[in-house]
Design an enzyme around this catalytic site. Structure first.
Site, PDB file in Angstrom:
ATOM      1  CB  CYS A 125      -0.945   0.117   1.279  1.00 11.22           C
ATOM      2  SG  CYS A 125      -2.094   1.866   1.331  1.00 11.22           S
ATOM      3  CB  CYS A 128      -1.335   4.332   4.660  1.00  9.23           C
ATOM      4  SG  CYS A 128      -3.246   4.044   3.897  1.00  9.23           S
ATOM      5  CB  SER A 129      -0.991   0.025   6.708  1.00 10.77           C
ATOM      6  OG  SER A 129      -1.571   0.510   7.459  1.00 10.77           O
ATOM      7  CB  CYS A 130      -4.899  -0.698   2.156  1.00 11.37           C
ATOM      8  SG  CYS A 130      -5.415   0.937   2.404  1.00 11.37           S
TER       9      CYS A 130
HETATM   10 FE    FE Z   1      -3.818   2.612   2.587  1.00 11.15          FE
END
Ligand code: FE
Length: 224
Positions: A125, A128-130
């Protein structure tokens, strides 16, 4: 279009995205959790090592076991594999997994392509951190790092080498950027020498990293 945070522009609206730090520092929920944890530690109610061990378990063992079951079934059952590739959200729900951060799943398969080439899929991602929580649990720290998020796109082969994955030069690497709308699950190649294995035994070969694409399924001799 659906959004995992209930607002359609989650990726452009990074400050509010997913509850982890961007430019403005931790969001209120993260801050509350951090303060709560600090307080519990200070009062001696929890041991930081125990908290770390719990997080580690959800990152590496408990969470990814669901995804491993999905992959093992796809390896074992061609009809299921097809359903997974056609509509991963529905196929994953067949096994009872679903919910937040897993509403719009796409499965991408490593291995031979119809034109005789070979493909390896890698998930990131970039903003961010999906991450697909229902099948992989909570994301590891490195997945959220700026270094991984940028380098997975700029130098996927270099990232893979750092994870100990060396692919033949002619293997195409496809990088999938998770978004608010779509989360990916990599279906790694089934290791040779596992013919006739039951799904439960196959699932033990499917690591978290193999389902992100930063690893391969374990060889049969490393079965748990
Ligand atoms: Fe994300």
């Amino acid at each position: 279009m659906a959004s995992h945070d209930g607002h359609p522009d989650a990726h452009r609206d990074a400050q509010r995205h997913e509850g982890h730090a961007h430019a403005a520092g931790p969001d209120p929920m993260t801050e509350r959790v951090q303060k709560l944890e600090a307080l519990l530690v200070e009062k001696g109610y929890v041991d930081p090592a125990a908290v770390e061990a719990l997080i580690e378990a959800y990152e590496t063992r408990i969470g990814p076991r669901n995804g491993a079951q999905v992959v093992a079934k796809a390896w074992s059952d061609p009809a299921y594999r097809q359903r997974l590739l056609d509509d991963a959200t529905a196929a994953i729900a067949e096994l009872g997994f679903g919910g937040r951060q897993g509403e719009h799943m796409v499965a991408v398969e490593n291995g031979l392509t119809p034109d005789g080439g070979r493909v390896h899929n890698l998930v990131v991602c970039t903003l961010c951190s999906c991450y697909p929580w229902p099948v992989l649990g909570v994301p590891p720290t490195w997945y959220k790092s700026a270094a991984y998020r940028s380098r997975a796109v700029l130098d996927p082969r270099g990232i893979l080498a750092e994870f100990g994955v060396a692919l033949p030069d002619d293997t195409e690497i496809r990088v999938w950027d998770s978004t608010a709308e779509v989360r990916y699950l990599v279906v790694p190649e089934r290791p040779a020498g596992t013919e006739g294995w039951p799904e439960e035994r196959l699932a033990a070969l499917v690591t978290r990293d193999a389902m992100i694409g930063t690893g391969l399924a374990l060889p049969p001799e490393q079965a748990a």
